[in-house]
Enzyme design. Structure first.
Site, PDB file in Angstrom:
ATOM      1  N   GLU A  88      -2.682  32.166  -6.285  1.00 48.38           N
ATOM      2  CA  GLU A  88      -1.910  31.576  -7.386  1.00 48.38           C
ATOM      3  C   GLU A  88      -1.208  30.284  -6.972  1.00 48.38           C
ATOM      4  O   GLU A  88      -0.675  30.197  -5.871  1.00 48.38           O
ATOM      5  CB  GLU A  88      -0.817  32.561  -7.803  1.00 48.38           C
ATOM      6  CG  GLU A  88      -1.073  33.308  -9.076  1.00 48.38           C
ATOM      7  CD  GLU A  88      -1.106  32.463 -10.340  1.00 48.38           C
ATOM      8  OE1 GLU A  88      -0.753  31.268 -10.297  1.00 48.38           O
ATOM      9  OE2 GLU A  88      -1.492  32.987 -11.375  1.00 48.38           O
ATOM     10  N   ASP A  89      -1.192  29.314  -7.876  1.00 44.93           N
ATOM     11  CA  ASP A  89      -0.455  28.063  -7.590  1.00 44.93           C
ATOM     12  C   ASP A  89       0.881  28.001  -8.334  1.00 44.93           C
ATOM     13  O   ASP A  89       1.619  27.038  -8.199  1.00 44.93           O
ATOM     14  CB  ASP A  89      -1.285  26.836  -7.991  1.00 44.93           C
ATOM     15  CG  ASP A  89      -1.410  26.700  -9.497  1.00 44.93           C
ATOM     16  OD1 ASP A  89      -1.614  27.738 -10.174  1.00 44.93           O
ATOM     17  OD2 ASP A  89      -1.294  25.574 -10.010  1.00 44.93           O
ATOM     18  N   LYS A 139       3.693  25.581 -14.873  1.00 47.00           N
ATOM     19  CA  LYS A 139       2.444  26.122 -14.321  1.00 47.00           C
ATOM     20  C   LYS A 139       2.338  27.617 -14.614  1.00 47.00           C
ATOM     21  O   LYS A 139       3.292  28.368 -14.390  1.00 47.00           O
ATOM     22  CB  LYS A 139       2.402  25.926 -12.799  1.00 47.00           C
ATOM     23  CG  LYS A 139       2.020  24.530 -12.373  1.00 47.00           C
ATOM     24  CD  LYS A 139       1.961  24.431 -10.857  1.00 47.00           C
ATOM     25  CE  LYS A 139       1.774  22.986 -10.431  1.00 47.00           C
ATOM     26  NZ  LYS A 139       1.964  22.822  -8.982  1.00 47.00           N
ATOM     27  N   THR A 187      -7.216  21.341 -13.143  1.00 47.87           N
ATOM     28  CA  THR A 187      -6.851  21.353 -14.566  1.00 47.87           C
ATOM     29  C   THR A 187      -5.354  21.554 -14.815  1.00 47.87           C
ATOM     30  O   THR A 187      -4.890  21.309 -15.923  1.00 47.87           O
ATOM     31  CB  THR A 187      -7.656  22.449 -15.313  1.00 47.87           C
ATOM     32  OG1 THR A 187      -7.831  23.554 -14.424  1.00 47.87           O
ATOM     33  CG2 THR A 187      -9.007  21.932 -15.754  1.00 47.87           C
ATOM     34  N   ASP A 191      -6.505  32.779  -9.810  1.00 48.27           N
ATOM     35  CA  ASP A 191      -6.030  31.975 -10.924  1.00 48.27           C
ATOM     36  C   ASP A 191      -7.004  30.793 -11.057  1.00 48.27           C
ATOM     37  O   ASP A 191      -7.749  30.489 -10.107  1.00 48.27           O
ATOM     38  CB  ASP A 191      -4.597  31.501 -10.629  1.00 48.27           C
ATOM     39  CG  ASP A 191      -4.089  30.538 -11.671  1.00 48.27           C
ATOM     40  OD1 ASP A 191      -4.227  30.839 -12.868  1.00 48.27           O
ATOM     41  OD2 ASP A 191      -3.560  29.475 -11.296  1.00 48.27           O
ATOM     42  N   LEU A 192      -7.007  30.156 -12.194  1.00 45.23           N
ATOM     43  CA  LEU A 192      -7.959  29.050 -12.406  1.00 45.23           C
ATOM     44  C   LEU A 192      -7.298  27.684 -12.208  1.00 45.23           C
ATOM     45  O   LEU A 192      -7.560  26.982 -11.212  1.00 45.23           O
ATOM     46  CB  LEU A 192      -8.534  29.148 -13.827  1.00 45.23           C
ATOM     47  CG  LEU A 192      -9.428  27.998 -14.271  1.00 45.23           C
ATOM     48  CD1 LEU A 192     -10.733  27.985 -13.492  1.00 45.23           C
ATOM     49  CD2 LEU A 192      -9.734  28.103 -15.774  1.00 45.23           C
ATOM     50  N   ASP A 193      -6.403  27.342 -13.161  1.00 46.39           N
ATOM     51  CA  ASP A 193      -5.822  25.992 -13.185  1.00 46.39           C
ATOM     52  C   ASP A 193      -4.960  25.764 -11.935  1.00 46.39           C
ATOM     53  O   ASP A 193      -3.965  26.450 -11.729  1.00 46.39           O
ATOM     54  CB  ASP A 193      -4.946  25.823 -14.435  1.00 46.39           C
ATOM     55  CG  ASP A 193      -5.737  26.051 -15.724  1.00 46.39           C
ATOM     56  OD1 ASP A 193      -6.842  25.506 -15.843  1.00 46.39           O
ATOM     57  OD2 ASP A 193      -5.243  26.774 -16.615  1.00 46.39           O
ATOM     58  N   SER A 248      -6.417  34.333 -15.382  1.00 46.58           N
ATOM     59  CA  SER A 248      -5.838  33.074 -15.872  1.00 46.58           C
ATOM     60  C   SER A 248      -5.126  33.284 -17.203  1.00 46.58           C
ATOM     61  O   SER A 248      -5.546  34.110 -18.013  1.00 46.58           O
ATOM     62  CB  SER A 248      -6.958  32.047 -16.070  1.00 46.58           C
ATOM     63  OG  SER A 248      -6.485  30.919 -16.756  1.00 46.58           O
ATOM     64  N   ALA A 249      -4.078  32.491 -17.424  1.00 53.35           N
ATOM     65  CA  ALA A 249      -3.374  32.536 -18.709  1.00 53.35           C
ATOM     66  C   ALA A 249      -4.104  31.726 -19.777  1.00 53.35           C
ATOM     67  O   ALA A 249      -3.780  31.817 -20.961  1.00 53.35           O
ATOM     68  CB  ALA A 249      -1.963  31.971 -18.532  1.00 53.35           C
ATOM     69  N   LYS A 309       1.978  35.569 -17.883  1.00 49.99           N
ATOM     70  CA  LYS A 309       2.707  35.576 -16.597  1.00 49.99           C
ATOM     71  C   LYS A 309       4.123  35.060 -16.864  1.00 49.99           C
ATOM     72  O   LYS A 309       4.280  34.184 -17.702  1.00 49.99           O
ATOM     73  CB  LYS A 309       1.995  34.664 -15.603  1.00 49.99           C
ATOM     74  CG  LYS A 309       0.534  35.062 -15.362  1.00 49.99           C
ATOM     75  CD  LYS A 309      -0.209  33.985 -14.588  1.00 49.99           C
ATOM     76  CE  LYS A 309      -1.699  34.296 -14.522  1.00 49.99           C
ATOM     77  NZ  LYS A 309      -2.500  33.278 -13.847  1.00 49.99           N
TER      78      LYS A 309
HETATM   79  C1  BG6 Z   1      -2.406  28.318 -17.356  1.00 52.30           C
HETATM   80  C2  BG6 Z   1      -1.862  26.952 -17.054  1.00 52.30           C
HETATM   81  O1  BG6 Z   1      -3.447  28.624 -16.492  1.00 52.30           O
HETATM   82  O2  BG6 Z   1      -2.893  28.365 -18.698  1.00 52.30           O
HETATM   83  C3  BG6 Z   1      -0.797  26.558 -18.066  1.00 52.30           C
HETATM   84  O3  BG6 Z   1      -1.301  26.965 -15.748  1.00 52.30           O
HETATM   85  C4  BG6 Z   1      -1.366  26.674 -19.486  1.00 52.30           C
HETATM   86  O4  BG6 Z   1      -0.398  25.233 -17.815  1.00 52.30           O
HETATM   87  C5  BG6 Z   1      -1.907  28.082 -19.688  1.00 52.30           C
HETATM   88  O5  BG6 Z   1      -0.355  26.425 -20.446  1.00 52.30           O
HETATM   89  C6  BG6 Z   1      -2.525  28.272 -21.080  1.00 52.30           C
HETATM   90  O6  BG6 Z   1      -3.649  27.456 -21.196  1.00 52.30           O
HETATM   91  P1  BG6 Z   1      -4.436  27.204 -22.556  1.00 52.30           P
HETATM   92  O7  BG6 Z   1      -5.724  26.554 -22.079  1.00 52.30           O
HETATM   93  O8  BG6 Z   1      -4.670  28.524 -23.192  1.00 52.30           O
HETATM   94  O9  BG6 Z   1      -3.606  26.317 -23.392  1.00 52.30           O
HETATM   95 MG    MG Z   2      -2.484  27.954 -12.042  1.00 53.46          MG
END
Ligand code: BG6
Ligand code: MG
Length: 211
Positions: A169-170, A45, A17, A9-11, A114-115, A145
């Site tokens: 994953e966090d 998250k 982030t 996962d990224l954020d 990542s989402a 997710k």
């Molecule tokens: C996820 C984050 O990685 O991405 C969420 O944990 C975020 O907080 C989601 O809403 C979507 O991100 P973005 O950049 O497409 O708005």
């Molecule tokens: Mg995350």
């Protein structure tokens, strides 16, 4: 089964982030008279952009009309991008490059799962794109997710079975997604909120491969 790939996962796993997302959503929520708390942060998250906004509007008892959704997603994203613009490779969580290097030395395939639709930009800012054999982000996934699609796609792009992949994953929603996909899930962060993870570590830097 032998582990052959890592899906990150990224954020909140690679960089901080998750905090930027939360700050931007909190700013929006305040406009609607509500203050997001730590529990909201955990719940948000990993949740995609529209799902996050719907959560906030629901909490503020505001009806999610289509034009409002579009407007507020755009405003939140602009605030988020202002923060991302300041990022550099120094914003990688400590130990991330060592993790990636060690993974490659152990012949692991590496994917991002990542989402975020901004994932590509953040990878660029961090200068770590070349480490990834595949990138699955919010632009190519239909079901966010906790749906397993993100990790199923990532495993497929790595040419691996889900059970050959460890997901890092966090987010509670991310752990659920990883398990639903059939991957091994390792939590990064708070053990109290990451139930179901095989183990919860403070960061990628604490990971010691045992496979
Ligand atoms: C996820 C984050 O990685 O991405 C969420 O944990 C975020 O907080 C989601 O809403 C979507 O991100 P973005 O950049 O497409 O708005
Ligand atoms: Mg995350």
């Amino acid at each position: 089964m032998k582990v052959k790939g890592y899906i990150l996962d990224l954020d909140g796993v690679i960089c901080d982030t998750a905090r930027f997302h939360f700050q931007a959503w909190s700013r929006l929520a305040l406009e609607y008279g509500i203050t997001l708390n730590d529990e909201d942060h955990e719940k948000l998250k990993g949740v995609d952009r529209e799902g996050s906004l719907r959560y906030i509007l629901n909490k503020a008892h505001i009806s999610p009309e289509a034009d409002l959704l579009l407007r507020d997603m755009e405003r939140k994203n602009a605030w988020y991008l202002d923060m991302v613009a300041q990022m550099s490779p120094a914003d990688l969580f400590p130990g991330t490059l060592d993790f990636l290097r060690q993974a490659k030395e152990n012949d692991m395939r590496i994917a991002l799962g990542s989402a975020s639709r901004n994932a590509g930009l953040v990878l660029k800012k961090l200068n770590i794109e070349p480490w990834f054999d595949a990138v699955v982000d919010g632009n190519i996934v239909e079901n966010g997710k906790p749906h397993p699609e993100t990790f199923q796609k990532a495993a497929t792009l790595l040419h691996l079975k889900p059970e050959e992949c460890i997901v890092f994953e966090d987010a509670p929603s991310g752990i659920q997604a990883a398990l639903a996909a059939g991957c091994i899930a390792i939590g990064i962060g708070n053990p109290d909120s990451l139930k179901g993870a095989r183990v919860v570590l403070p960061s990628l830097a604490s990971f010691v491969p045992r496979h």
